[in-house]
Design a protein around this motif. Structure first.
Motif, PDB file in Angstrom:
ATOM      1  N   ALA A 126       3.794 -18.237  48.482  1.00 17.71           N
ATOM      2  CA  ALA A 126       4.841 -17.123  48.046  1.00 17.71           C
ATOM      3  C   ALA A 126       6.276 -17.747  47.514  1.00 17.71           C
ATOM      4  CB  ALA A 126       5.025 -16.178  49.232  1.00 17.71           C
ATOM      5  N   GLY A 127       6.686 -17.155  46.480  1.00 16.86           N
ATOM      6  CA  GLY A 127       7.888 -17.755  45.873  1.00 16.86           C
ATOM      7  C   GLY A 127       9.026 -17.526  46.768  1.00 16.86           C
ATOM      8  N   GLN A 128       8.787 -16.144  47.419  1.00 22.69           N
ATOM      9  CA  GLN A 128       9.951 -15.725  48.124  1.00 22.69           C
ATOM     10  C   GLN A 128       9.424 -14.856  49.406  1.00 22.69           C
ATOM     11  OE1 GLN A 128      12.520 -12.684  46.071  1.00 22.69           O
ATOM     12  NE2 GLN A 128      14.076 -12.970  47.525  1.00 22.69           N
ATOM     13  N   VAL A 129      10.149 -15.250  50.481  1.00 19.60           N
ATOM     14  CA  VAL A 129       9.573 -14.658  51.881  1.00 19.60           C
ATOM     15  C   VAL A 129      10.780 -13.781  52.595  1.00 19.60           C
ATOM     16  CG1 VAL A 129       8.635 -15.148  53.979  1.00 19.60           C
ATOM     17  CG2 VAL A 129       8.295 -16.697  52.195  1.00 19.60           C
ATOM     18  N   MET A 130      10.650 -12.474  52.625  1.00 22.84           N
ATOM     19  CA  MET A 130      11.558 -11.799  53.207  1.00 22.84           C
ATOM     20  C   MET A 130      11.229 -10.839  54.385  1.00 22.84           C
ATOM     21  SD  MET A 130      11.524  -9.501  49.643  1.00 22.84           S
ATOM     22  CE  MET A 130      12.613  -8.136  50.091  1.00 22.84           C
ATOM     23  N   THR A 131      12.412 -10.236  55.063  1.00 21.98           N
ATOM     24  CA  THR A 131      12.443  -9.127  55.907  1.00 21.98           C
ATOM     25  C   THR A 131      12.919  -8.021  55.480  1.00 21.98           C
ATOM     26  OG1 THR A 131      13.930 -10.075  57.205  1.00 21.98           O
ATOM     27  CG2 THR A 131      11.750 -10.622  58.019  1.00 21.98           C
ATOM     28  N   PRO A 132      12.702  -7.006  56.056  1.00 23.70           N
ATOM     29  CA  PRO A 132      13.348  -5.688  55.440  1.00 23.70           C
ATOM     30  C   PRO A 132      14.867  -5.408  55.951  1.00 23.70           C
ATOM     31  CG  PRO A 132      11.790  -4.973  56.816  1.00 23.70           C
ATOM     32  CD  PRO A 132      11.463  -6.463  56.812  1.00 23.70           C
ATOM     33  N   THR A 133      15.563  -6.537  55.927  1.00 27.98           N
ATOM     34  CA  THR A 133      17.177  -6.446  56.196  1.00 27.98           C
ATOM     35  C   THR A 133      17.912  -5.400  55.601  1.00 27.98           C
ATOM     36  OG1 THR A 133      17.014  -8.708  57.111  1.00 27.98           O
ATOM     37  CG2 THR A 133      18.922  -7.810  56.952  1.00 27.98           C
ATOM     38  N   PRO A 134      18.622  -4.462  56.018  1.00 31.14           N
ATOM     39  CA  PRO A 134      19.183  -3.410  55.048  1.00 31.14           C
ATOM     40  C   PRO A 134      20.486  -4.204  54.537  1.00 31.14           C
ATOM     41  CG  PRO A 134      18.971  -2.565  57.444  1.00 31.14           C
ATOM     42  CD  PRO A 134      18.483  -3.971  57.519  1.00 31.14           C
ATOM     43  N   PRO A 139      24.687  -1.127  54.997  1.00 27.28           N
ATOM     44  CA  PRO A 139      23.880  -1.151  56.378  1.00 27.28           C
ATOM     45  C   PRO A 139      23.143   0.105  56.947  1.00 27.28           C
ATOM     46  CG  PRO A 139      26.415  -1.281  57.194  1.00 27.28           C
ATOM     47  CD  PRO A 139      26.202  -1.109  55.540  1.00 27.28           C
ATOM     48  N   ASP A 140      23.598   1.065  56.838  1.00 24.20           N
ATOM     49  CA  ASP A 140      23.093   2.430  57.257  1.00 24.20           C
ATOM     50  C   ASP A 140      21.849   2.964  56.248  1.00 24.20           C
ATOM     51  OD1 ASP A 140      24.592   2.522  59.541  1.00 24.20           O
ATOM     52  OD2 ASP A 140      26.118   3.601  58.412  1.00 24.20           O
ATOM     53  N   ALA A 141      21.777   2.360  54.841  1.00 25.23           N
ATOM     54  CA  ALA A 141      21.012   2.736  53.912  1.00 25.23           C
ATOM     55  C   ALA A 141      19.708   1.869  54.211  1.00 25.23           C
ATOM     56  CB  ALA A 141      21.464   2.939  52.777  1.00 25.23           C
ATOM     57  N   PRO A 142      18.498   2.464  53.897  1.00 24.45           N
ATOM     58  CA  PRO A 142      17.317   1.384  54.103  1.00 24.45           C
ATOM     59  C   PRO A 142      17.403   0.576  52.735  1.00 24.45           C
ATOM     60  CG  PRO A 142      16.650   3.686  53.288  1.00 24.45           C
ATOM     61  CD  PRO A 142      18.335   4.017  53.600  1.00 24.45           C
ATOM     62  N   LEU A 143      16.754  -0.546  53.010  1.00 30.16           N
ATOM     63  CA  LEU A 143      16.534  -1.511  51.774  1.00 30.16           C
ATOM     64  C   LEU A 143      15.794  -0.904  50.781  1.00 30.16           C
ATOM     65  CD1 LEU A 143      16.965  -4.639  50.937  1.00 30.16           C
ATOM     66  CD2 LEU A 143      14.512  -4.856  51.694  1.00 30.16           C
ATOM     67  N   SER A 144      16.437  -1.031  49.618  1.00 26.57           N
ATOM     68  CA  SER A 144      15.387  -0.010  48.523  1.00 26.57           C
ATOM     69  C   SER A 144      15.108  -1.229  47.427  1.00 26.57           C
ATOM     70  CB  SER A 144      16.682   0.802  48.021  1.00 26.57           C
ATOM     71  OG  SER A 144      15.947   1.673  46.982  1.00 26.57           O
ATOM     72  N   ILE A 145      13.738  -1.133  46.980  1.00 23.74           N
ATOM     73  CA  ILE A 145      13.315  -2.161  46.051  1.00 23.74           C
ATOM     74  C   ILE A 145      12.973  -1.174  44.648  1.00 23.74           C
ATOM     75  CG2 ILE A 145      11.398  -3.529  45.638  1.00 23.74           C
ATOM     76  CD1 ILE A 145      11.270  -4.234  48.690  1.00 23.74           C
ATOM     77  N   GLY A 146      13.408  -1.570  43.696  1.00 23.46           N
ATOM     78  CA  GLY A 146      13.151  -0.961  42.343  1.00 23.46           C
ATOM     79  C   GLY A 146      11.727  -1.496  41.669  1.00 23.46           C
ATOM     80  N   LEU A 147      10.964  -0.469  41.372  1.00 24.24           N
ATOM     81  CA  LEU A 147       9.665  -0.887  40.732  1.00 24.24           C
ATOM     82  C   LEU A 147       9.446  -0.591  39.543  1.00 24.24           C
ATOM     83  CD1 LEU A 147       7.169  -0.097  43.834  1.00 24.24           C
ATOM     84  CD2 LEU A 147       8.269  -2.404  43.259  1.00 24.24           C
ATOM     85  N   GLY A 148      10.782   0.176  38.689  1.00 26.22           N
ATOM     86  CA  GLY A 148      10.597   0.260  37.679  1.00 26.22           C
ATOM     87  C   GLY A 148      10.462   1.845  37.033  1.00 26.22           C
ATOM     88  N   GLU A 149      11.134   2.344  35.994  1.00 23.37           N
ATOM     89  CA  GLU A 149      10.970   3.805  35.532  1.00 23.37           C
ATOM     90  C   GLU A 149      11.624   4.567  36.847  1.00 23.37           C
ATOM     91  OE1 GLU A 149       8.277   4.931  32.971  1.00 23.37           O
ATOM     92  OE2 GLU A 149       8.920   3.555  31.488  1.00 23.37           O
ATOM     93  N   GLY A 150      12.114   4.201  37.728  1.00 26.24           N
ATOM     94  CA  GLY A 150      12.818   5.092  38.843  1.00 26.24           C
ATOM     95  C   GLY A 150      11.868   5.105  39.987  1.00 26.24           C
ATOM     96  N   ALA A 151      10.832   4.386  39.925  1.00 31.84           N
ATOM     97  CA  ALA A 151       9.918   4.264  41.109  1.00 31.84           C
ATOM     98  C   ALA A 151      10.766   3.274  42.162  1.00 31.84           C
ATOM     99  CB  ALA A 151       8.595   3.834  40.771  1.00 31.84           C
ATOM    100  N   PRO A 161      19.107  -7.144  61.289  1.00 30.07           N
ATOM    101  CA  PRO A 161      19.524  -7.264  62.582  1.00 30.07           C
ATOM    102  C   PRO A 161      20.596  -6.073  62.776  1.00 30.07           C
ATOM    103  CG  PRO A 161      20.772  -8.504  60.761  1.00 30.07           C
ATOM    104  CD  PRO A 161      19.662  -7.842  60.040  1.00 30.07           C
ATOM    105  N   GLN A 162      20.681  -4.738  62.013  1.00 29.36           N
ATOM    106  CA  GLN A 162      21.621  -3.790  62.250  1.00 29.36           C
ATOM    107  C   GLN A 162      20.947  -3.251  63.490  1.00 29.36           C
ATOM    108  OE1 GLN A 162      21.459  -4.662  59.197  1.00 29.36           O
ATOM    109  NE2 GLN A 162      23.546  -4.384  58.656  1.00 29.36           N
ATOM    110  N   GLU A 163      19.708  -2.965  63.940  1.00 23.72           N
ATOM    111  CA  GLU A 163      19.136  -2.512  64.871  1.00 23.72           C
ATOM    112  C   GLU A 163      18.129  -3.342  65.467  1.00 23.72           C
ATOM    113  OE1 GLU A 163      18.370   1.555  65.063  1.00 23.72           O
ATOM    114  OE2 GLU A 163      19.372   1.616  62.891  1.00 23.72           O
ATOM    115  N   PRO A 164      17.922  -3.458  66.920  1.00 22.48           N
ATOM    116  CA  PRO A 164      17.008  -4.424  67.406  1.00 22.48           C
ATOM    117  C   PRO A 164      15.375  -4.022  67.256  1.00 22.48           C
ATOM    118  CG  PRO A 164      17.962  -3.382  69.258  1.00 22.48           C
ATOM    119  CD  PRO A 164      18.730  -2.962  68.004  1.00 22.48           C
ATOM    120  N   PHE A 165      14.698  -4.748  67.312  1.00 22.43           N
ATOM    121  CA  PHE A 165      13.153  -4.211  67.161  1.00 22.43           C
ATOM    122  C   PHE A 165      12.830  -3.292  68.434  1.00 22.43           C
ATOM    123  CE2 PHE A 165      12.152  -8.538  65.099  1.00 22.43           C
ATOM    124  CZ  PHE A 165      11.703  -7.866  63.790  1.00 22.43           C
ATOM    125  N   LEU A 166      12.071  -2.428  68.328  1.00 17.80           N
ATOM    126  CA  LEU A 166      11.592  -1.602  69.492  1.00 17.80           C
ATOM    127  C   LEU A 166      11.050  -2.529  70.525  1.00 17.80           C
ATOM    128  CD1 LEU A 166      10.699   1.375  67.505  1.00 17.80           C
ATOM    129  CD2 LEU A 166      12.354   1.580  69.300  1.00 17.80           C
TER     130      LEU A 166
END
Ligand SMILES: [Zn+2]
Ligand SMILES: [Zn+2]
Length: 386
Positions: A126-134, A139-151, A161-166
């Motif tokens: 994989a070219g890029q490895v990531m976690t959903p870090t806000p 920091p209060d908004a969810p991480l947002s990923i654009g998929l084109g045409e507004g999707a 790290p904003q909040e710990p795992f459950l």
């Protein structure tokens, strides 16, 4: 002539109507038939592809051939909602045969060989490895990923790290499943992995718009997930349960089906209906199952975004979606003079402190004393950008 004029007027009327359906290209979500497990493929209006989970090992051959039918070239993103075998069983094979540009998982450590093996393959391919870090700016908004045409794909959980795992839940791996909402026009899809009641309660404490036209039901319709308060917030028109015929777990459970019925959701099940395809034109979603009584297409209408209390965002910062080139996993300090490392069999090299290296199982690696020598043999990895 009068008729022709009337027709023309009607055409103009439709052309001028604010409805989006005519102008939006379709977005498709395929809930793939993988038996007892989860795998869903998103194909965005611009052809961006996201695979969410990859089923159990038994389904890997059929999964790969189906993905190859639906996708040209490497997947843009693979999301592993959590490191359980019924979600990652076909992942290595998909990555090795179809390819993937980016990989995201919760980053929740799980001591299983199957998960380690997936991370090894991810580290190499994989070219890029990531976690959903806000996003640090919002920091209060969810991480947002654009998929084109507004999707847009918004990741509600986890928020490290904003909040710990459950912790100390029925299953901490399940509880920290990636929960993501795909929005397109007035329609939306909520993917919940194997989220547990604790996940749902935690989400409800933070005001977000959880409403969705289509819900991928949590944990294969297990009895504890899909609590009434959560379903009340999601209010799905359609609910898809991914599970195997005559599975050992009794999925889907009567309890979950009853609660879905109580919010008026119409249910599709991959064990009974086979693959379920959901196509959105931005206003409506048309669901079609491969077989069974649900094979006739059913159209459900998106209800648009609901008013929710605004999330606190720092003034002057933008919280719009990031396009699919998302930030790399974890901090990668740009210290000079560090060494560079390549995993055995990999075409890329990383900074020595890159999280991908820490998560890789193989200790067989090549260490380069400086960037120039690494560049002679490998190319820089997209995750830590050495
Ligand atoms: Zn599962
Ligand atoms: Zn699970």
């Amino acid at each position: 002539m009068a008729f022709a004029r009337l027709l023309l007027a009607l055409l103009l009327l439709f052309a001028a109507s604010p409805g989006q359906a005519a102008s939006l290209r379709p977005l498709s979500v395929y809930f793939l038939d993988v038996g007892q497990g989860d795998a869903a493929l998103v194909v965005s209006p611009t052809g961006k592809t996201v695979l969410i989970d990859a089923g159990p090992p038994e389904a890997q051959i059929s999964l790969v051939s189906r993905v190859k039918q639906l996708v040209n070239g490497p997947l843009d993103l693979i999301i592993l909602t959590h490191p359980h075998l019924d979600h990652l069983g076909g992942m290595s094979r998909v990555i090795q045969t179809v390819g993937v540009r980016r990989f995201m998982d919760p980053g929740f450590d799980h001591p299983s060989d199957a998960y380690r093996k997936v991370l090894d393959v991810v580290g190499q391919e994989a070219g890029q490895v990531m976690t959903p870090t806000p996003n640090a700016a919002t920091p209060d908004a969810p991480l947002s990923i654009g998929l084109g045409e507004g999707a847009t794909l918004s990741i509600f959980w986890p928020r490290v790290p904003q909040e710990p795992f459950l912790k100390n839940t029925r299953s901490d791996a399940n509880s920290n499943s990636i929960v993501a909402k795909l929005t397109y026009g007035d329609t939306s899809f909520l993917f919940t992995g194997d989220a547990e009641p604790e996940t749902e309660a935690r989400l409800l404490r933070q005001p977000q718009d959880y409403s969705a036209t289509v819900l991928k039901v949590a944990h294969h319709g297990g009895r504890y997930s899909s609590t009434a308060p959560f379903l009340e917030a999601v209010r799905p028109q359609a609910a898809v349960i991914s599970c195997g015929a005559r599975n050992d777990y009794g999925h889907p459970t009567r309890e979950a089906l009853d609660r879905l019925g109580q919010v008026g959701a119409r249910v599709w099940r991959t064990d009974r209906d086979g693959e379920v395809r959901a196509v959105s034109d931005g206003e409506r979603v048309t669901l079609t199952a491969a077989r069974g009584s649900a094979a006739a297409p059913v159209v459900v209408r998106g209800l648009g975004a609901r008013a929710v209390p605004p999330v606190d965002t720092p003034r002057g910062t933008k919280s719009g979606p990031v396009e699919i080139s998302v930030e790399p996993r974890g901090p990668s300090p740009r210290g000079e003079g560090g060494r560079f490392v390549s995993l055995k069999g990999s075409k890329v090299f990383h900074r020595e402190d890159c999280a991908t290296l820490k998560r890789a199982k193989t200790q067989e690696r090549t260490v380069y004393p400086d960037r120039a020598s690494a560049m002679k043999e490998r190319r820089p990895s997209e995750d830590c950008k050495p």
